[in-house]
Write a protein that holds these residues in place. Structure first.
Motif, PDB file in Angstrom:
ATOM      1  N   LYS A 198     107.637 168.685  38.862  1.00 56.73           N
ATOM      2  CA  LYS A 198     108.604 168.732  39.979  1.00 56.73           C
ATOM      3  C   LYS A 198     108.920 167.342  40.497  1.00 56.73           C
ATOM      4  N   LYS A 199     107.953 166.424  40.376  1.00 58.41           N
ATOM      5  CA  LYS A 199     108.177 165.075  40.883  1.00 58.41           C
ATOM      6  C   LYS A 199     109.299 164.366  40.127  1.00 58.41           C
ATOM      7  N   LEU A 200     109.605 164.842  38.927  1.00 54.70           N
ATOM      8  CA  LEU A 200     110.654 164.197  38.141  1.00 54.70           C
ATOM      9  C   LEU A 200     112.044 164.740  38.464  1.00 54.70           C
ATOM     10  N   ASP A 201     112.095 165.855  39.223  1.00 56.36           N
ATOM     11  CA  ASP A 201     113.404 166.399  39.595  1.00 56.36           C
ATOM     12  C   ASP A 201     114.126 165.416  40.507  1.00 56.36           C
ATOM     13  N   GLY A 202     115.407 165.203  40.235  1.00 60.46           N
ATOM     14  CA  GLY A 202     116.152 164.238  41.035  1.00 60.46           C
ATOM     15  C   GLY A 202     116.056 162.837  40.470  1.00 60.46           C
ATOM     16  N   LEU A 203     115.280 162.675  39.396  1.00 59.75           N
ATOM     17  CA  LEU A 203     115.141 161.370  38.762  1.00 59.75           C
ATOM     18  C   LEU A 203     115.638 161.403  37.322  1.00 59.75           C
ATOM     19  N   TYR A 204     115.251 162.491  36.593  1.00 62.68           N
ATOM     20  CA  TYR A 204     115.590 162.513  35.170  1.00 62.68           C
ATOM     21  C   TYR A 204     117.074 162.794  34.932  1.00 62.68           C
ATOM     22  N   GLU A 205     117.769 163.341  35.969  1.00 60.09           N
ATOM     23  CA  GLU A 205     119.157 163.759  35.765  1.00 60.09           C
ATOM     24  C   GLU A 205     120.155 162.605  35.758  1.00 60.09           C
ATOM     25  N   CYS A 206     119.672 161.370  36.023  1.00 58.44           N
ATOM     26  CA  CYS A 206     120.590 160.238  36.089  1.00 58.44           C
ATOM     27  C   CYS A 206     121.311 160.027  34.771  1.00 58.44           C
ATOM     28  N   ILE A 207     122.632 159.847  34.844  1.00 60.89           N
ATOM     29  CA  ILE A 207     123.426 159.676  33.617  1.00 60.89           C
ATOM     30  C   ILE A 207     123.810 158.222  33.371  1.00 60.89           C
ATOM     31  N   TYR A 263     111.422 154.282  38.709  1.00 61.65           N
ATOM     32  CA  TYR A 263     110.578 155.191  39.471  1.00 61.65           C
ATOM     33  C   TYR A 263     110.316 156.476  38.682  1.00 61.65           C
ATOM     34  N   ARG A 264     111.289 156.887  37.875  1.00 57.59           N
ATOM     35  CA  ARG A 264     111.116 158.085  37.021  1.00 57.59           C
ATOM     36  C   ARG A 264     109.893 157.952  36.138  1.00 57.59           C
ATOM     37  N   TRP A 265     109.623 156.718  35.676  1.00 54.32           N
ATOM     38  CA  TRP A 265     108.451 156.497  34.828  1.00 54.32           C
ATOM     39  C   TRP A 265     107.203 156.256  35.661  1.00 54.32           C
ATOM     40  N   LEU A 266     107.359 155.651  36.835  1.00 55.56           N
ATOM     41  CA  LEU A 266     106.215 155.468  37.729  1.00 55.56           C
ATOM     42  C   LEU A 266     105.696 156.812  38.214  1.00 55.56           C
ATOM     43  N   ALA A 267     106.607 157.762  38.407  1.00 62.70           N
ATOM     44  CA  ALA A 267     106.223 159.066  38.960  1.00 62.70           C
ATOM     45  C   ALA A 267     105.747 160.052  37.897  1.00 62.70           C
ATOM     46  N   ASP A 268     105.926 159.688  36.622  1.00 65.92           N
ATOM     47  CA  ASP A 268     105.565 160.615  35.545  1.00 65.92           C
ATOM     48  C   ASP A 268     104.052 160.588  35.333  1.00 65.92           C
ATOM     49  N   SER A 269     103.408 161.762  35.542  1.00 71.20           N
ATOM     50  CA  SER A 269     101.946 161.822  35.460  1.00 71.20           C
ATOM     51  C   SER A 269     101.440 161.504  34.052  1.00 71.20           C
ATOM     52  N   ARG A 270     102.310 161.659  33.053  1.00 71.09           N
ATOM     53  CA  ARG A 270     101.878 161.430  31.667  1.00 71.09           C
ATOM     54  C   ARG A 270     101.840 159.941  31.328  1.00 71.09           C
ATOM     55  N   LEU A 319     122.167 162.419  43.301  1.00 69.11           N
ATOM     56  CA  LEU A 319     120.797 161.907  43.266  1.00 69.11           C
ATOM     57  C   LEU A 319     120.578 160.938  44.417  1.00 69.11           C
ATOM     58  N   ASN A 320     119.322 160.528  44.604  1.00 64.36           N
ATOM     59  CA  ASN A 320     118.987 159.682  45.745  1.00 64.36           C
ATOM     60  C   ASN A 320     118.252 158.415  45.322  1.00 64.36           C
ATOM     61  N   PRO A 321     119.010 157.414  44.838  1.00 67.00           N
ATOM     62  CA  PRO A 321     118.345 156.171  44.421  1.00 67.00           C
ATOM     63  C   PRO A 321     117.675 155.443  45.581  1.00 67.00           C
ATOM     64  N   GLY A 322     118.287 155.522  46.778  1.00 65.92           N
ATOM     65  CA  GLY A 322     117.709 154.848  47.940  1.00 65.92           C
ATOM     66  C   GLY A 322     116.299 155.315  48.197  1.00 65.92           C
TER      67      GLY A 322
END
Lengths: 187, 230
Positions: B134-143, B172-179, B213-216
């Protein structure tokens, strides 16, 4: 297998109405004709060489070598609450920093602070204009302080969705205006 | 008419076109394609999916950055709509900016999974709980359309060293990814006065994102992580 395509049924339906009888044209101004220059030879890949991602310096050098214009920004970007409040925060910060500096300076200059206050009082305008001037002078301090709390909330990670940004933005502006008037009335 | 001022350096100006909205699709891209087909074949712009997912047709329409293919034409025919390329970018031609540096900045944050040991792909699943995903929602959708970065005044003035909202969102998408195991290294790479800290929370980015999305917010989370971990 027979594949049927539904053509026509889901096509765009033109609803004929009054608009069709008028010349329903719209003007579109489009940023203009800059003939594209032949791309630089370094972009052509040979089968043996590796494609190297150009570095920052190379990018900017290439742009100026090609003489490319820069797309407009400040002159065309629509002013929005986000950017306008942000620049106001910067402006009021500078204003009240300068005022603080000047005020401090006045306390050490010959004659003493009260002599400068007396000097200003000589030129004091009528009550109405004086009230307006006081409001204007206190606004930077009030606005910057309130918006400062908004910034602190952001620094803690709160209030970031755009609805919240706009709500807090309008509240900040309204509160700053009201409080400025209130302080000007009190003092 | 599209007379080209052939003197060096090339000067830019505005061309104005009239479009009959009764014979045009509802979106700005429909109008641009119609102009190109019927009036001025030299009008140049990027486009592909026509459904707001590829990010090609990002441009400044009516003062804000959006995707032309999902930007509805204002039916008020008394107004002229102004279309510009993405702000403060070097222009290749007409509405086409040079995106090389933007993509180079994206590559610089190493936007791929990195673990402590080399990953033997296909050998085992890299598990993640529902909450972690869920933490990746709002991050991975960036085009990667660059609408946000090019709406940021800070990126206008410092695009050489400030990474900008789009790239920072992906970072941040990669910082937030638990993997991903290289959080500390990723944060250390960002630890200089410019990469992250030219963000002054102006928030034009979130306002303009055509994907909602919310980059800020993502940048604020990066700043919090940096304060905590470094």
């Amino acid at each position: 297998a027979v594949v049927s395509t539904q053509s026509g049924h889901y096509g765009r339906e033109h609803k004929l109405n009054l608009r069709d009888t008028m010349n329903y044209t719209r003007l579109c101004s489009v940023s203009k004709r800059i003939p594209s220059l032949v791309s630089s030879p370094s972009r052509v890949l040979s089968t043996t060489s590796e494609f190297k991602v150009p570095g920052t310096a190379e990018f900017f050098d290439k742009q100026s070598a090609l003489g490319r214009p820069m797309s407009p920004h400040l002159t065309i970007y629509s002013p929005q609450l986000t950017s306008m409040l942000s620049i106001t925060h910067r402006g009021t910060g500078v204003a009240y920093g300068v005022a603080l500096y000047a005020g401090t300076l006045l306390t050490v200059l010959p004659g003493g602070f009260s002599s400068y206050v007396a000097l200003a009082e000589q030129y004091a305008p009528g009550a109405g204009l004086l009230f307006a001037m006081k409001s204007v002078v206190v606004f930077p301090l009030v606005f910057h302080t309130i918006n400062g709390f908004r910034h602190l909330a952001w620094d803690s990670g709160r209030g970031f969705n755009i609805a919240e940004v706009y709500k807090s933005g309008w509240i900040t502006l309204a509160l700053a205006a009201v409080l400025s008037l209130a302080f000007a009335a009190l003092v | 008419s599209s007379g080209i001022n052939a003197e060096w350096p090339f000067t830019a100006g505005m061309d104005t076109y009239k479009v009959n909205l009764n014979e045009c699709g509802p979106m700005m891209l429909d109008a641009l394609i119609k102009i190109k087909n019927e009036q001025d074949p030299t009008l140049t712009f990027r486009r592909s999916c026509r459904e707001g997912i590829c990010g090609s047709c990002s441009m400044n329409i009516g003062g804000t950055n959006t995707l032309a293919c999902i930007s509805r034409i204002d039916p008020d025919i008394n107004k002229t709509i102004k279309i510009y390329p993405l702000p403060h970018m070097y222009v290749v031609k007409d509405l086409v900016p040079d995106m090389t540096h933007f993509f180079e900045q994206y590559a610089s944050v190493q936007p791929w999974l990195q673990q402590d040991e080399a990953i033997d792909y296909g050998k085992k699943q890299l598990h993640q709980t529902v909450e972690q995903r869920k933490k990746l929602d709002g991050l991975y959708e960036c085009i990667l359309c660059a609408c946000c970065s090019t709406s940021c005044p800070s990126y206008w003035w410092n695009s050489d060293k400030y990474l900008g909202p789009a790239v920072l969102l992906q970072s941040y998408r990669w910082l937030a990814d638990s993997r991903d195991h290289k959080t500390k290294e990723r944060l250390e790479k960002l630890a200089d006065p410019f990469s992250v800290y030219r963000c002054h929370t102006i928030m034009n980015c979130t306002k303009t994102c055509p994907k909602g999305l919310n980059p800020g917010k993502a940048i604020a989370e990066i700043k919090k992580l940096m304060a905590k971990e470094l």
